[in-house]
Design a protein around this motif. Structure first.
Motif, PDB file in Angstrom:
ATOM      1  N   THR A 228     -17.557  21.450 -24.555  1.00  0.00           N
ATOM      2  CA  THR A 228     -19.009  21.298 -24.570  1.00  0.00           C
ATOM      3  C   THR A 228     -19.641  22.671 -24.718  1.00  0.00           C
ATOM      4  O   THR A 228     -19.407  23.574 -23.909  1.00  0.00           O
ATOM      5  CB  THR A 228     -19.496  20.647 -23.263  1.00  0.00           C
ATOM      6  OG1 THR A 228     -18.885  19.355 -23.146  1.00  0.00           O
ATOM      7  CG2 THR A 228     -21.002  20.485 -23.274  1.00  0.00           C
TER       8      THR A 228
ATOM      9  N   HIS B 192     -27.049  25.643 -19.821  1.00  0.00           N
ATOM     10  CA  HIS B 192     -27.925  24.630 -19.213  1.00  0.00           C
ATOM     11  C   HIS B 192     -29.199  25.282 -18.666  1.00  0.00           C
ATOM     12  O   HIS B 192     -29.849  24.709 -17.780  1.00  0.00           O
ATOM     13  CB  HIS B 192     -27.192  23.941 -18.053  1.00  0.00           C
ATOM     14  CG  HIS B 192     -26.045  23.081 -18.465  1.00  0.00           C
ATOM     15  ND1 HIS B 192     -26.194  21.751 -18.818  1.00  0.00           N
ATOM     16  CD2 HIS B 192     -24.725  23.350 -18.579  1.00  0.00           C
ATOM     17  CE1 HIS B 192     -25.014  21.240 -19.123  1.00  0.00           C
ATOM     18  NE2 HIS B 192     -24.094  22.181 -18.985  1.00  0.00           N
TER      19      HIS B 192
ATOM     20  N   ASP C 253     -24.012  18.904 -15.309  1.00  0.00           N
ATOM     21  CA  ASP C 253     -24.150  17.771 -16.222  1.00  0.00           C
ATOM     22  C   ASP C 253     -24.108  16.507 -15.369  1.00  0.00           C
ATOM     23  O   ASP C 253     -23.039  16.085 -14.919  1.00  0.00           O
ATOM     24  CB  ASP C 253     -23.026  17.763 -17.256  1.00  0.00           C
ATOM     25  CG  ASP C 253     -23.211  16.700 -18.323  1.00  0.00           C
ATOM     26  OD1 ASP C 253     -23.688  15.592 -17.987  1.00  0.00           O
ATOM     27  OD2 ASP C 253     -22.868  16.965 -19.494  1.00  0.00           O
ATOM     28  N   LYS C 254     -25.283  15.913 -15.139  1.00  0.00           N
ATOM     29  CA  LYS C 254     -25.374  14.771 -14.236  1.00  0.00           C
ATOM     30  C   LYS C 254     -24.621  13.563 -14.771  1.00  0.00           C
ATOM     31  O   LYS C 254     -24.011  12.809 -14.016  1.00  0.00           O
ATOM     32  CB  LYS C 254     -26.847  14.412 -14.007  1.00  0.00           C
ATOM     33  CG  LYS C 254     -27.062  13.297 -13.007  1.00  0.00           C
ATOM     34  CD  LYS C 254     -28.545  13.056 -12.759  1.00  0.00           C
ATOM     35  CE  LYS C 254     -28.749  11.956 -11.720  1.00  0.00           C
ATOM     36  NZ  LYS C 254     -30.205  11.728 -11.457  1.00  0.00           N
ATOM     37  N   THR C 255     -24.652  13.374 -16.091  1.00  0.00           N
ATOM     38  CA  THR C 255     -23.974  12.216 -16.692  1.00  0.00           C
ATOM     39  C   THR C 255     -22.467  12.282 -16.478  1.00  0.00           C
ATOM     40  O   THR C 255     -21.827  11.300 -16.098  1.00  0.00           O
ATOM     41  CB  THR C 255     -24.285  12.145 -18.197  1.00  0.00           C
ATOM     42  OG1 THR C 255     -25.698  12.070 -18.378  1.00  0.00           O
ATOM     43  CG2 THR C 255     -23.623  10.916 -18.808  1.00  0.00           C
ATOM     44  N   LYS C 256     -21.907  13.448 -16.714  1.00  0.00           N
ATOM     45  CA  LYS C 256     -20.456  13.624 -16.572  1.00  0.00           C
ATOM     46  C   LYS C 256     -20.057  14.038 -15.164  1.00  0.00           C
ATOM     47  O   LYS C 256     -18.857  14.093 -14.850  1.00  0.00           O
ATOM     48  CB  LYS C 256     -19.958  14.676 -17.563  1.00  0.00           C
ATOM     49  CG  LYS C 256     -20.137  14.296 -19.021  1.00  0.00           C
ATOM     50  CD  LYS C 256     -19.598  15.392 -19.923  1.00  0.00           C
ATOM     51  CE  LYS C 256     -19.734  15.029 -21.385  1.00  0.00           C
ATOM     52  NZ  LYS C 256     -19.212  16.125 -22.267  1.00  0.00           N
ATOM     53  N   LYS C 257     -21.042  14.368 -14.324  1.00  0.00           N
ATOM     54  CA  LYS C 257     -20.790  14.903 -12.982  1.00  0.00           C
ATOM     55  C   LYS C 257     -19.862  16.119 -13.054  1.00  0.00           C
ATOM     56  O   LYS C 257     -18.869  16.233 -12.324  1.00  0.00           O
ATOM     57  CB  LYS C 257     -20.221  13.827 -12.050  1.00  0.00           C
ATOM     58  CG  LYS C 257     -21.237  12.756 -11.663  1.00  0.00           C
ATOM     59  CD  LYS C 257     -20.733  11.861 -10.562  1.00  0.00           C
ATOM     60  CE  LYS C 257     -21.781  10.846 -10.131  1.00  0.00           C
ATOM     61  NZ  LYS C 257     -22.953  11.490  -9.497  1.00  0.00           N
TER      62      LYS C 257
ATOM     63  N   LYS D 136     -15.050  18.903 -11.952  1.00  0.00           N
ATOM     64  CA  LYS D 136     -15.683  17.636 -11.603  1.00  0.00           C
ATOM     65  C   LYS D 136     -16.231  17.705 -10.189  1.00  0.00           C
ATOM     66  O   LYS D 136     -15.652  18.326  -9.306  1.00  0.00           O
ATOM     67  CB  LYS D 136     -14.670  16.500 -11.689  1.00  0.00           C
ATOM     68  CG  LYS D 136     -14.330  16.048 -13.093  1.00  0.00           C
ATOM     69  CD  LYS D 136     -15.473  15.256 -13.708  1.00  0.00           C
ATOM     70  CE  LYS D 136     -15.077  14.664 -15.059  1.00  0.00           C
ATOM     71  NZ  LYS D 136     -16.193  13.901 -15.676  1.00  0.00           N
TER      72      LYS D 136
END
Length: 243
Positions: free
Chosen positions: A2, A115, A180-184, A241
């Motif tokens: 990413t 970010h 990254d909140k979506t992927k934690k 993670k």
């Protein structure tokens, strides 16, 4: 890979950095940091938001020649936070709420590789032997400071007991965090610098439009420092993670 996860090491030179730190009751800012982080508090009461104004030169991927670097002025808004890693280690650092710059190129590249939420704004800097003023009309921003040859007192309402305690919240911190909140997924970026010796300065006036966006009506000026001529290096971001 990413791209936003700070995928390569970066070098830069800070010609000048001015940092104002504001103390805010912890309840007012608890909701502005992601779930993976905790506020770094003083006496379990005060959280701290730093407004950093940095004249940056030759920012580039590590290993690239200086002439390929980007020169720009940055206004960054950062919250002091703590993070517990997956291995149980406690890290102290910064979470960046917003980054403003006078460089369209830096806004474009910064939003690809980090970010840190870059936007472009107008920034002017006026300097003489005794004072420095940083101003942005678009951002409703103005900071005016004075260089004092003698001891500088802490701001009148500062919660710090002395400058030694204030220095703990002056930055820079060893780590900067993204999320990254979506992927934690938590991004951990470690910064390395040399000869960082901040000098207290007197703040004559300040107006920070970004505080209105956050509804920070109770922000209190806690300290102000400046530093010059600092080589800086950020290591490649590390991702883990969060559960």
């Amino acid at each position: 890979m990413t791209f936003k996860n700070h995928p390569f090491a970066v070098n830069a030179f800070f010609e000048h950095s001015l940092v104002l730190t504001f103390a805010i009751p912890k309840a007012q800012v608890a909701g502005v940091i992601p779930e993976c982080l905790e506020l770094d508090l003083l006496r379990n009461e005060w959280a701290f938001l730093a407004v950093a104004m940095v004249q940056t030169k030759n920012l580039r991927p590590a290993g690239f020649p200086e002439w390929m670097g980007n020169d720009f002025f940055l206004i960054g808004y950062r919250i002091f936070v703590r993070y517990r890693t997956s291995s149980g280690k406690h890290l102290r650092g910064l979470y960046i709420l917003q980054s403003e710059t006078d460089s369209h190129q830096m806004t474009f590249l910064g939003n690809i590789f980090t970010h840190y939420t870059y936007s472009t704004t107008d920034i002017s800097v006026m300097v003489d032997d005794k004072s420095r003023t940083v101003r942005s009309r678009k951002s409703a921003f103005e900071i005016a400071i004075e260089h004092c040859p003698e001891d500088v007192p802490l701001p009148a309402d500062s919660p710090f007991a002395d400058w030694k305690e204030a220095r703990k919240f002056a930055g820079p911190m060893p780590y900067t965090f993204g999320y990254d909140k979506t992927k934690k997924e938590v991004v951990i970026v470690e910064g390395v610098r040399k000869s960082w010796k901040p000098v207290p300065v007197m703040v004559n006036s300040y107006s920070v439009g970004f505080f209105d966006q956050l509804h920070l009506s109770d922000a209190v000026l806690a300290s102000a420092f400046e530093v010059s001529n600092i080589p800086y290096h950020w290591k490649k971001g590390r991702v883990e993670k969060w559960i």
